[in-house]
Design an enzyme around this catalytic site. Structure first.
Site, mmCIF file in Angstrom:
data_model
loop_
_atom_site.group_PDB
_atom_site.id
_atom_site.type_symbol
_atom_site.label_atom_id
_atom_site.label_comp_id
_atom_site.label_asym_id
_atom_site.label_seq_id
_atom_site.Cartn_x
_atom_site.Cartn_y
_atom_site.Cartn_z
ATOM 1 N N LYS A 75 0.852 -1.195 0.000
ATOM 2 C CA LYS A 75 0.000 0.000 0.000
ATOM 3 C C LYS A 75 0.886 1.244 0.000
ATOM 4 C CE LYS A 75 -0.540 -0.239 4.981
ATOM 5 N NZ LYS A 75 -1.176 0.562 5.998
ATOM 6 N N TYR A 77 17.958 29.452 8.490
ATOM 7 C CA TYR A 77 16.815 30.211 9.014
ATOM 8 C C TYR A 77 16.736 30.128 10.535
ATOM 9 C CZ TYR A 77 14.936 30.516 4.264
ATOM 10 O OH TYR A 77 14.747 30.787 2.941
HETATM 11 C C1 LIG Z 1 -4.230 -4.410 7.973
HETATM 12 C C2 LIG Z 1 -2.757 -4.254 7.857
HETATM 13 N N1 LIG Z 1 -1.984 -5.326 7.762
HETATM 14 C C3 LIG Z 1 -0.637 -5.234 7.673
HETATM 15 C C4 LIG Z 1 -0.013 -4.026 7.679
HETATM 16 C C5 LIG Z 1 1.483 -3.966 7.596
HETATM 17 O O1 LIG Z 1 2.005 -3.436 8.773
HETATM 18 P P1 LIG Z 1 3.575 -3.293 8.960
HETATM 19 O O2 LIG Z 1 4.041 -2.308 7.937
HETATM 20 O O3 LIG Z 1 3.733 -2.770 10.344
HETATM 21 O O4 LIG Z 1 4.135 -4.648 8.734
HETATM 22 C C6 LIG Z 1 -0.782 -2.866 7.792
HETATM 23 C C7 LIG Z 1 -0.121 -1.562 7.852
HETATM 24 O O5 LIG Z 1 -0.505 -0.634 8.498
HETATM 25 C C8 LIG Z 1 -2.189 -2.974 7.873
HETATM 26 O O6 LIG Z 1 -2.975 -1.900 7.971
#
Ligand SMILES: Cc1ncc(COP(=O)(O)O)c(C=O)c1O
Length: 362
Positions: free
Chosen positions: A35, A252
């Protein structure tokens, strides 16, 4: 000549990190969580390194289309499921598996006309209180869904709030077990922190941040402790040097003042590249592979570094903001994130579009 900043995406390191997840969860199948554009790495760039996964988990339908366009024919899971009823048409067309976390999604599925069998991951809220059904509605949703002719398989899923910390996962595992012990179907429970820190039954594990070379429980553990490698390098060059006298300030707000004569370098990297503005003086950085510190406030396109440990450094010298430096040196993204009061996830996701990124292998 373009600005000298660039990001490198290390596909060999992505592949290496997935093998670390497999070592920790040898009996599980592995979702590579991609994602947020593969946590800022770019789905297409990361794909090559992650293709040994058993499936790809993501949120956006557009990202699911991009994974399919990479040639991936295996499982793809929508971690938040459909956002509206018509999303299910694309799920049917692209053979996407999808999470169902609320009764509206069950309604949409019941009304969806398809001959395509749907595989769903029914999500239980075991304590995170973000998405998912509480225990009793979870069982009701399971019964309702298992009666739908186009739902061919139901897997059971939950997500941990504290796998990286002291509270741990036992209370959520107990709630999940109590609600699901007599239900058939594969289980998916573990995120990166749970994979690395806890032993539990999870037929499918969901490896996100560990794949991208960041420790989910930094600073308790760093990537070296977990055998992970950085997958994103942000690097640039010095575009100027300055010789400060005692009492001179930098940048700055004059937030840094030299206590004695000091040679500094100006790096072509600023917050418009995704480098956190909150990094205070002292944030680690590598110049020619030698560890030094930032000085003063980060500005939009530039930041300043202390050249005392690298007197030979000059205009054109390589600067590693995070990731792999020259001569085998490494600056974990977690150290920079920590100095900015945030986590590696945020830095990698915030890499700016104006930074050219390239995938590189071994
Ligand atoms: C439902 C779900 N599964 C897995 C993950 C993966 O998590 P991580 O990046 O901590 O492994 C996420 C990330 O937020 C998630 O929302």
């Amino acid at each position: 000549m373009p600005r000298p900043i660039e990001a490198l995406i290390h596909t060999d390191a992505l592949a290496h990190n997935l093998t670390r997840a497999r070592v920790r969860a040898p009996d599980a199948r592995l979702w590579a969580v991609v994602k947020a554009n593969a946590y800022g790495h770019g789905i297409e760039r990361a794909f090559e390194g992650l293709r040994s996964a058993d499936g790809f988990a993501l949120l956006d339908l557009a990202e699911a289309e991009r994974i399919r366009a990479c040639g991936w024919r295996g499982p793809v899971l929508l971690l938040e499921g459909a956002f509206e009823a018509r999303d299910l048409e694309l799920c049917s067309r692209l053979h996407l598996w999808h999470v169902v976390h609320c009764s509206e999604q069950v309604d949409w599925l019941a009304a969806h006309k398809t001959h395509q069998p749907h595989r769903v991951f029914l999500k239980m809220n075991s304590g995170m209180n973000r998405l998912g059904f509480a225990a009793a509605p979870f069982r009701a949703a399971w019964a309702r869904r298992s009666a739908l002719p186009h739902v061919d398989e139901i897997s059971l899923m939950t997500h941990f709030s504290d796998a990286d910390g002291e509270r741990g996962i036992a209370h959520q595992v107990a709630a999940f077990e109590a609600a699901t012990h007599d239900l058939p179907g594969e289980r998916s429970l573990a995120n990166s922190a749970a994979i690395l820190r806890h032993r539990l039954r999870s037929d499918w594990v969901r490896a996100g941040i560990l794949s991208y070379g960041s420790a989910p429980d930094f600073p308790a553990h760093g990537i070296a402790d977990w055998g992970l490698q950085p997958t994103m390098t942000l690097r640039s060059r010095l575009i100027a040097t300055q010789s400060l006298q005692s009492g001179d300030s930098v940048g700055y707000g004059s937030s840094f003042r030299a206590g004695s004569p000091l040679r500094i370098g100006i790096v072509a990297c600023g917050y418009a590249d995704g480098y956190p503005r909150h990094c205070a003086t002292g944030t680690p950085v590598l110049v020619n592979g030698v560890r030094t510190r930032t000085l003063g406030r980060v500005s939009m396109d530039m930041l300043a570094v202390d050249l005392s440990p690298t007197p030979e450094a000059d205009i054109g010298s390589e600067v590693t903001l995070w990731g792999h430096g020259p001569h085998g040196t490494v600056l974990p993204i977690d150290e920079v994130a920590h100095a900015a009061g945030t986590i590696g996830y945020e830095l990698m996701c915030a890499l700016a579009a104006r930074v050219p990124a390239h995938a590189v292998g071994a």
